[in-house]
Write a protein that holds these residues in place. Structure first.
Motif, mmCIF file in Angstrom:
data_model
loop_
_atom_site.group_PDB
_atom_site.id
_atom_site.type_symbol
_atom_site.label_atom_id
_atom_site.label_comp_id
_atom_site.label_asym_id
_atom_site.label_seq_id
_atom_site.Cartn_x
_atom_site.Cartn_y
_atom_site.Cartn_z
ATOM 1 N N LEU A 271 -1.061 3.703 7.053
ATOM 2 C CA LEU A 271 -0.905 2.902 5.846
ATOM 3 C C LEU A 271 -2.252 2.749 5.176
ATOM 4 N N GLU A 272 -2.318 3.164 3.936
ATOM 5 C CA GLU A 272 -3.501 2.878 3.126
ATOM 6 C C GLU A 272 -3.203 1.604 2.352
ATOM 7 N N GLY A 273 -3.526 0.494 2.952
ATOM 8 C CA GLY A 273 -3.197 -0.802 2.376
ATOM 9 C C GLY A 273 -3.337 -1.871 3.428
ATOM 10 N N VAL A 274 -2.425 -2.839 3.408
ATOM 11 C CA VAL A 274 -2.529 -3.965 4.325
ATOM 12 C C VAL A 274 -1.169 -4.292 4.926
ATOM 13 N N LEU A 275 -1.161 -4.544 6.220
ATOM 14 C CA LEU A 275 -0.011 -5.087 6.935
ATOM 15 C C LEU A 275 -0.517 -6.290 7.693
ATOM 16 N N GLU A 276 0.049 -7.455 7.419
ATOM 17 C CA GLU A 276 -0.465 -8.660 8.053
ATOM 18 C C GLU A 276 0.634 -9.691 8.226
ATOM 19 N N ALA A 277 0.411 -10.553 9.217
ATOM 20 C CA ALA A 277 1.248 -11.732 9.375
ATOM 21 C C ALA A 277 0.742 -12.802 8.428
ATOM 22 N N CYS A 278 1.662 -13.514 7.809
ATOM 23 C CA CYS A 278 1.266 -14.489 6.795
ATOM 24 C C CYS A 278 0.588 -15.723 7.383
ATOM 25 N N SER B 134 8.838 5.416 10.388
ATOM 26 C CA SER B 134 7.374 5.336 10.399
ATOM 27 C C SER B 134 6.913 3.924 10.073
ATOM 28 N N LEU B 135 7.585 3.268 9.127
ATOM 29 C CA LEU B 135 7.240 1.877 8.826
ATOM 30 C C LEU B 135 7.532 0.979 10.025
ATOM 31 N N GLY B 136 8.666 1.224 10.705
ATOM 32 C CA GLY B 136 8.983 0.435 11.888
ATOM 33 C C GLY B 136 7.938 0.586 12.968
ATOM 34 N N ARG B 137 7.502 1.813 13.224
ATOM 35 C CA ARG B 137 6.469 2.058 14.228
ATOM 36 C C ARG B 137 5.141 1.451 13.810
ATOM 37 N N LEU B 138 4.868 1.480 12.522
ATOM 38 C CA LEU B 138 3.642 0.857 12.008
ATOM 39 C C LEU B 138 3.654 -0.639 12.285
ATOM 40 N N ILE B 139 4.772 -1.295 11.979
ATOM 41 C CA ILE B 139 4.886 -2.738 12.216
ATOM 42 C C ILE B 139 4.771 -3.056 13.702
ATOM 43 N N LEU C 213 2.780 1.039 17.034
ATOM 44 C CA LEU C 213 2.897 2.237 17.855
ATOM 45 C C LEU C 213 2.143 3.398 17.208
ATOM 46 N N PRO C 214 1.548 4.265 18.022
ATOM 47 C CA PRO C 214 0.772 5.376 17.466
ATOM 48 C C PRO C 214 1.671 6.460 16.885
ATOM 49 N N GLY C 215 1.070 7.302 16.059
ATOM 50 C CA GLY C 215 1.803 8.407 15.462
ATOM 51 C C GLY C 215 1.011 8.994 14.322
ATOM 52 N N PRO C 216 1.556 10.022 13.670
ATOM 53 C CA PRO C 216 0.841 10.656 12.553
ATOM 54 C C PRO C 216 0.884 9.838 11.267
ATOM 55 N N GLY D 197 0.802 -1.208 0.000
ATOM 56 C CA GLY D 197 0.000 0.000 0.000
ATOM 57 C C GLY D 197 0.834 1.257 0.000
ATOM 58 N N ASP D 198 0.209 2.360 0.451
ATOM 59 C CA ASP D 198 0.847 3.674 0.461
ATOM 60 C C ASP D 198 1.015 4.139 1.902
ATOM 61 N N LEU D 199 2.213 4.649 2.229
ATOM 62 C CA LEU D 199 2.498 5.188 3.553
ATOM 63 C C LEU D 199 2.292 6.694 3.524
ATOM 64 N N TRP D 200 1.510 7.194 4.498
ATOM 65 C CA TRP D 200 1.208 8.616 4.594
ATOM 66 C C TRP D 200 1.687 9.151 5.930
ATOM 67 N N MET D 201 2.069 10.428 5.937
ATOM 68 C CA MET D 201 2.362 11.167 7.155
ATOM 69 C C MET D 201 1.357 12.308 7.208
ATOM 70 N N GLY D 202 0.318 12.155 8.014
ATOM 71 C CA GLY D 202 -0.769 13.118 8.004
ATOM 72 C C GLY D 202 -1.430 13.131 6.638
ATOM 73 N N ALA D 203 -1.467 14.321 6.019
ATOM 74 C CA ALA D 203 -2.088 14.451 4.703
ATOM 75 C C ALA D 203 -1.099 14.308 3.558
ATOM 76 N N ALA D 204 0.167 14.046 3.875
ATOM 77 C CA ALA D 204 1.206 13.990 2.836
ATOM 78 C C ALA D 204 1.634 12.544 2.583
ATOM 79 N N PRO D 205 1.713 12.136 1.322
ATOM 80 C CA PRO D 205 2.210 10.788 1.027
ATOM 81 C C PRO D 205 3.724 10.715 1.208
ATOM 82 N N LEU D 206 4.200 9.641 1.832
ATOM 83 C CA LEU D 206 5.640 9.416 1.982
ATOM 84 C C LEU D 206 6.154 8.427 0.945
ATOM 85 N N ILE D 207 5.512 7.256 0.886
ATOM 86 C CA ILE D 207 5.946 6.210 -0.049
ATOM 87 C C ILE D 207 4.702 5.618 -0.712
#
Length: 243
Positions: free
Chosen positions: A57-64, A43-48, A51-54, A8-18
Motif C-alpha cells: 500500500l502506498e498510503g496509510v493503514l491505521e487504527a483510529c 490482497s487488502l485483507g492480507r494487508l489488514i 500478512l506478507p505477500g507481493p 492510498g494506492d494498492l499495488w501488486m509488485g510493479a502493477a497498480p491494482l486499485i
C-alpha cells in the motif's frame, strides 16, 4: 472498538491494482469489500491482517485509536486452511502453539461447543462436513480473541442453506468486533454488512444498504431488491437474443 482507516494506492509488485482508496471501517460492526476476481480484495485483507505477500500500500493503514494493528487482527482465510493431521482442539489452538505458548484447551472446547461442535473435539478435518470445517475455522479465529477479524470468502464453498446458517452464526459470535468480510456474493454482502464498498481499479464506491439490522432476512423485500441491484452492477450486460 477498533475502527480502521485505509487510504492510498494498492499495488501488486510493479502493477497498480486499485488507485485512490479511501475506506473508513467503523469499530464493532461489519464492513464488506466486494468486487470481481483479481481486483485486489484478498490482497487488502492480507494487508489488514499484516500478512506478507507481493502486495503493498502506498498510503496509510491505521487504527483510529492510534495504536498499532499488529497483534490485534485475526484472519479466516479462504478454505479455512485446517491442519489435516490435528484434531479439532489442535486446530483451534494452533496459534498459541506457534507462539510457543501453552494452549488453553478448555477454552478451545468451549468455543467448539459455541459453534455447535461439542462432542466432535477428537475428530480430524477429513471426518467433517464442509460446514463443520468452516465452524472449526471460525472457532480458531475466536480463539485468538482479536478486536479485528478479516473473513476472506469464508463460506464460498458451502451450499446455499449451510452458507446462510454460517452467516447467521458468524454474525452472532463475532458481534461487537470489527469485521472485514471479503466476498463475491451480493447476498452475503447485503445480509452481513453495516458498511460495504464495491472495489475497482479506480477506487472504492460506497454501496447503499437496507435500513435493517444484520444479519438481514434474505427473504425481506428490501434485501432482495438491494441484492438484485448489486448483482446488476457486477454482471456484464448480456447481448440481446436474436430472432
Amino acid at each position: 472498538m477498533t475502527a480502521l482507516r485505509l487510504r492510498g494506492d494498492l499495488w501488486m509488485g510493479a502493477a497498480p491494482l486499485i488507485r485512490g482508496l479511501a475506506l473508513e471501517m467503523p469499530g464493532g460492526v461489519w464492513s464488506c469489500l466486494l468486487g470481481p476476481s483479481g481486483v485486489g480484495k484478498s490482497s487488502l485483507g492480507r494487508l489488514i491482517a499484516g500478512l506478507p505477500g507481493p502486495h503493498r500500500l502506498e498510503g496509510v493503514l491505521e487504527a483510529c485509536d492510534g495504536q498499532p494493528l499488529a497483534g490485534r487482527v485475526a484472519m479466516m482465510a479462504q478454505g479455512g486452511q485446517l491442519l489435516p493431521w490435528a484434531d479439532l482442539v489442535g486446530n483451534v489452538t494452533i496459534g498459541a502453539r506457534l507462539r510457543g505458548a501453552r494452549p488453553d484447551t478448555a477454552r478451545a472446547r468451549a468455543l467448539l461447543a459455541e459453534v455447535g461442535l461439542a462432542g466432535l473435539e477428537a475428530r480430524r478435518p477429513d471426518a467433517l462436513s464442509g460446514g463443520q470445517r468452516q465452524r472449526v475455522a471460525l472457532a480458531r479465529v475466536l480463539m485468538e480473541d482479536c478486536a479485528v477479524v478479516v473473513l476472506d470468502e469464508p463460506f464460498s464453498a458451502l451450499d446455499t442453506g449451510t452458507r446462510l446458517a454460517m452467516q447467521d452464526l458468524a454474525a452472532r459470535v463475532l458481534k461487537g468486533r470489527t469485521v472485514i468480510v471479503i466476498t463475491h456474493d451480493p447476498l452475503e454482502a447485503i445480509r452481513l454488512s453495516d458498511r460495504a464498498w464495491l472495489l475497482g481499479p479506480a477506487g472504492a464506491e460506497a454501496l447503499a444498504l437496507p435500513d435493517a439490522p444484520v444479519p438481514r432476512d434474505w427473504r425481506a423485500p428490501q434485501t432482495l431488491t438491494a441484492q438484485a441491484a448489486l448483482l446488476g452492477r457486477l454482471l456484464p450486460v448480456a447481448p440481446a437474443c436474436a430472432g
